[in-house]
Scaffold this motif. Structure first.
Motif, PDB file in Angstrom:
ATOM      1  N   ALA A  92       0.542  -1.262  -0.099  1.00 26.99           N
ATOM      2  CA  ALA A  92       0.127   0.037   0.143  1.00 26.99           C
ATOM      3  C   ALA A  92       0.753   1.341   0.045  1.00 26.99           C
ATOM      4  O   ALA A  92       2.253   1.160   0.313  1.00 26.99           O
ATOM      5  CB  ALA A  92      -1.011   0.088   1.193  1.00 26.99           C
ATOM      6  N   THR A  93       0.218   2.475  -0.270  1.00 26.27           N
ATOM      7  CA  THR A  93       1.129   3.654  -0.376  1.00 26.27           C
ATOM      8  C   THR A  93       0.387   4.610   0.656  1.00 26.27           C
ATOM      9  O   THR A  93      -1.004   4.904   0.827  1.00 26.27           O
ATOM     10  CB  THR A  93       0.716   4.306  -1.801  1.00 26.27           C
ATOM     11  N   LEU A  94       1.332   5.111   1.157  1.00 23.11           N
ATOM     12  CA  LEU A  94       0.817   6.168   2.549  1.00 23.11           C
ATOM     13  C   LEU A  94       1.358   7.685   2.045  1.00 23.11           C
ATOM     14  O   LEU A  94       2.432   7.743   1.484  1.00 23.11           O
ATOM     15  CB  LEU A  94       1.584   5.905   3.753  1.00 23.11           C
ATOM     16  N   ILE A  95       0.320   8.615   2.003  1.00 23.82           N
ATOM     17  CA  ILE A  95       0.574  10.099   1.555  1.00 23.82           C
ATOM     18  C   ILE A  95       0.285  10.769   2.614  1.00 23.82           C
ATOM     19  O   ILE A  95      -0.581  10.585   3.365  1.00 23.82           O
ATOM     20  CB  ILE A  95      -0.506  10.270   0.541  1.00 23.82           C
ATOM     21  N   ASN A  96       1.180  11.776   2.869  1.00 27.36           N
ATOM     22  CA  ASN A  96       1.146  12.590   3.991  1.00 27.36           C
ATOM     23  C   ASN A  96       1.586  14.081   3.558  1.00 27.36           C
ATOM     24  O   ASN A  96       2.532  14.337   2.937  1.00 27.36           O
ATOM     25  CB  ASN A  96       2.333  12.126   4.990  1.00 27.36           C
ATOM     26  N   THR A  97       0.175  14.617   3.505  1.00 23.12           N
ATOM     27  CA  THR A  97       0.660  16.223   2.897  1.00 23.12           C
ATOM     28  C   THR A  97       0.089  17.120   4.309  1.00 23.12           C
ATOM     29  O   THR A  97      -0.231  18.254   4.112  1.00 23.12           O
ATOM     30  CB  THR A  97      -0.333  16.534   2.075  1.00 23.12           C
ATOM     31  N   SER A  98      -0.075  16.368   5.408  1.00 24.08           N
ATOM     32  CA  SER A  98      -0.289  17.202   6.480  1.00 24.08           C
ATOM     33  C   SER A  98       0.643  17.557   7.508  1.00 24.08           C
ATOM     34  O   SER A  98       0.906  18.669   7.234  1.00 24.08           O
ATOM     35  CB  SER A  98      -1.356  16.134   7.391  1.00 24.08           C
ATOM     36  N   ARG A  99       1.053  16.772   8.372  1.00 25.57           N
ATOM     37  CA  ARG A  99       2.221  17.356   9.083  1.00 25.57           C
ATOM     38  C   ARG A  99       2.955  16.251   9.540  1.00 25.57           C
ATOM     39  O   ARG A  99       2.261  14.984   9.797  1.00 25.57           O
ATOM     40  CB  ARG A  99       1.986  17.963  10.812  1.00 25.57           C
ATOM     41  N   GLY A 100       4.175  16.278   9.628  1.00 29.65           N
ATOM     42  CA  GLY A 100       5.265  14.994   9.910  1.00 29.65           C
ATOM     43  C   GLY A 100       4.948  14.448  11.241  1.00 29.65           C
ATOM     44  O   GLY A 100       5.056  13.215  11.497  1.00 29.65           O
ATOM     45  N   ALA A 101       4.402  15.277  12.283  1.00 38.01           N
ATOM     46  CA  ALA A 101       4.306  14.914  13.752  1.00 38.01           C
ATOM     47  C   ALA A 101       3.233  13.941  13.787  1.00 38.01           C
ATOM     48  O   ALA A 101       3.285  12.923  15.052  1.00 38.01           O
ATOM     49  CB  ALA A 101       3.917  15.882  14.520  1.00 38.01           C
ATOM     50  N   LEU A 102       2.211  13.631  12.841  1.00 39.11           N
ATOM     51  CA  LEU A 102       1.283  12.581  13.024  1.00 39.11           C
ATOM     52  C   LEU A 102       1.636  11.203  12.810  1.00 39.11           C
ATOM     53  O   LEU A 102       1.069  10.330  13.068  1.00 39.11           O
ATOM     54  CB  LEU A 102       0.242  12.981  11.954  1.00 39.11           C
ATOM     55  N   ILE A 103       2.955  10.977  12.514  1.00 39.71           N
ATOM     56  CA  ILE A 103       3.603   9.549  12.011  1.00 39.71           C
ATOM     57  C   ILE A 103       4.679   9.506  12.969  1.00 39.71           C
ATOM     58  O   ILE A 103       5.532  10.155  12.892  1.00 39.71           O
ATOM     59  CB  ILE A 103       3.914   9.412  10.512  1.00 39.71           C
ATOM     60  N   ASP A 104       4.842   8.295  13.396  1.00 41.62           N
ATOM     61  CA  ASP A 104       6.131   7.812  14.259  1.00 41.62           C
ATOM     62  C   ASP A 104       7.020   7.769  13.075  1.00 41.62           C
ATOM     63  O   ASP A 104       7.160   6.660  12.479  1.00 41.62           O
ATOM     64  CB  ASP A 104       5.669   6.389  14.940  1.00 41.62           C
ATOM     65  N   PRO A 105       8.124   8.777  12.995  1.00 38.48           N
ATOM     66  CA  PRO A 105       9.143   8.701  12.069  1.00 38.48           C
ATOM     67  C   PRO A 105       9.989   7.418  12.278  1.00 38.48           C
ATOM     68  O   PRO A 105      10.406   6.956  10.933  1.00 38.48           O
ATOM     69  CB  PRO A 105      10.150   9.911  12.487  1.00 38.48           C
ATOM     70  N   GLU A 106      10.234   6.744  13.297  1.00 35.88           N
ATOM     71  CA  GLU A 106      11.129   5.660  13.233  1.00 35.88           C
ATOM     72  C   GLU A 106      10.409   4.715  12.741  1.00 35.88           C
ATOM     73  O   GLU A 106      10.943   3.725  11.896  1.00 35.88           O
ATOM     74  CB  GLU A 106      11.881   5.217  14.593  1.00 35.88           C
ATOM     75  N   ALA A 107       9.123   4.398  13.339  1.00 35.29           N
ATOM     76  CA  ALA A 107       8.328   3.204  12.933  1.00 35.29           C
ATOM     77  C   ALA A 107       8.181   3.495  11.031  1.00 35.29           C
ATOM     78  O   ALA A 107       8.248   2.378  10.567  1.00 35.29           O
ATOM     79  CB  ALA A 107       6.865   3.294  13.228  1.00 35.29           C
ATOM     80  N   LEU A 108       7.848   4.505  10.648  1.00 34.77           N
ATOM     81  CA  LEU A 108       7.885   4.706   9.395  1.00 34.77           C
ATOM     82  C   LEU A 108       8.980   4.337   8.533  1.00 34.77           C
ATOM     83  O   LEU A 108       9.019   3.722   7.332  1.00 34.77           O
ATOM     84  CB  LEU A 108       7.306   6.560   9.059  1.00 34.77           C
ATOM     85  N   SER A 109       9.960   4.831   8.890  1.00 32.33           N
ATOM     86  CA  SER A 109      11.217   4.793   8.290  1.00 32.33           C
ATOM     87  C   SER A 109      11.579   3.285   8.303  1.00 32.33           C
ATOM     88  O   SER A 109      12.029   2.521   7.266  1.00 32.33           O
ATOM     89  CB  SER A 109      12.519   5.399   8.971  1.00 32.33           C
ATOM     90  N   ASP A 110      11.387   2.341   9.319  1.00 32.42           N
ATOM     91  CA  ASP A 110      11.472   1.134   9.390  1.00 32.42           C
ATOM     92  C   ASP A 110      10.523   0.329   8.134  1.00 32.42           C
ATOM     93  O   ASP A 110      11.243  -0.722   7.367  1.00 32.42           O
ATOM     94  CB  ASP A 110      11.370   0.538  10.519  1.00 32.42           C
ATOM     95  N   GLU A 111       9.378   0.680   8.447  1.00 28.40           N
ATOM     96  CA  GLU A 111       8.191   0.104   7.426  1.00 28.40           C
ATOM     97  C   GLU A 111       9.070   0.360   5.607  1.00 28.40           C
ATOM     98  O   GLU A 111       8.620  -0.364   4.880  1.00 28.40           O
ATOM     99  CB  GLU A 111       6.813   0.543   7.559  1.00 28.40           C
TER     100      GLU A 111
END
Length: 326
Positions: free
Chosen positions: A230-249
């Protein structure tokens, strides 16, 4: 506001409309309210026109502007500028957030459709030398007919995205704790829980506000619930996503992403996300830029016309709004 924004926000045709409505010294563009040279102007100011770069409008500035009654903000959020002293004064506050929502929604819809065609990954394959046409088996899962798209947040942007997606043959669902079934029906979208949205979407687009309740709303558990590929699109704010978990995925290759905002922003130069073939990073360009700034200026001029005519502001920000808007 920062002076460099003025010409794009108010090109001559708009500035002429504005100066026909309000008595404005167009040569006076202040960056701080405590400038000594600004004191005479503040003392007689009834309406402030603000934009990016405006500092907080605190008690000292309000004391220096006893006649001030309205703030027309030629940008999106007023959160960093308007505080308790402004509400206690009873100022009328307007924002151009509705105008800024349109280019973000347009950018989002473009990325949704491109993601559905796997355009980002296929372009990367071409760039790295894989020039042979893809095999039919490689393209079996590509296409936008019946593609499942999950929209997180019925914000101004989220609602425009829903509106712009309507003509396409997509299956769109929405998660927003402030939307009930009746409103979802009016929006023409299926209302689901956040967890169900994540588990059932091919493309997830994030449009929630950056407030304490949404901090890291996409944590490691929720990111893991998004289907493989799947594809995740973020045009909101970076703080809404755990950056370490996102980087791992993303480093694992399990998910794809289009990231116009990140945390931190910008990403450090050694971030692996820049070089991953499944990640498309843009430098916070979804919002109003270039000739789109005129749309924000026009929103301010239209609000000024309403003030002059004794009408209520059309896009007024209320104190109660700040807990649920960006």
């Amino acid at each position: 506001m920062a002076p460099e924004h003025l010409p794009a926000l108010f090109p001559p045709r708009l500035l002429n409309r504005l100066t026909s409505l309000l008595d404005i010294d167009v040569s006076l563009v202040a960056e701080r309210f405590d400038q000594e040279s600004l004191a005479p102007a503040l003392a007689r100011t009834e309406i402030l026109i603000t934009g990016w770069g405006a500092p907080p409008l605190g008690s000292a500035a309000l004391a220096a502007a006893p006649r001030l009654r309205a703030v027309l903000h030629a940008a999106g959020t007023v959160r960093g500028m308007i505080g308790e002293p402004c509400w206690e004064r009873g100022l009328a506050v307007s924002s151009a957030a509705h105008a800024n929502a349109l280019p973000v929604a347009e950018f989002t819809v473009a990325t949704v459709l491109l993601a559905g065609k796997n355009a980002f990954s296929l372009r990367e394959s071409l760039r790295t030398g894989h020039r042979l046409p893809p095999r039919p088996a490689d393209l079996a899962a590509i296409g936008n007919f019946g593609r499942r798209v999950g929209i997180i947040g019925a914000s101004r942007v989220g609602r425009r995205v829903l509106e712009l997606l309507r003509p396409f043959n997509l299956k769109v669902c929405l998660s927003d704790p402030y939307v009930d079934a009746a409103e979802a029906a009016r929006l023409g979208v299926d209302l689901v829980s956040l967890d169900d949205l994540l588990a059932g979407s091919d493309i997830v687009s994030l449009h929630a506000p950056d407030v304490p309740q949404t901090y890291r709303m996409l944590n490691r558990r929720r990111l893991a619930a998004i289907p493989d590929g799947a594809t995740l699109i973020n045009t909101s704010r970076g703080a809404l996503i755990d950056p370490e978990a996102l980087s791992d995925e993303l480093t694992s290759g399990r998910l794809n992403a289009v990231l116009d905002v990140t945390e931190p922003e910008p990403l450090p130069g050694d971030s692996p996300l820049y070089d991953l073939p499944n990640v498309f990073v843009t430098p916070h360009i979804a919002g109003s830029l270039g000739n789109e700034l005129e749309r924000l200026g026009r929103a301010v001029v239209e609000e000024a016309e309403r003030l002059v005519d004794g009408l209520p502001l059309l896009h007024q920000v209320l104190r109660t709004d700040l807990g649920r808007i960006a």
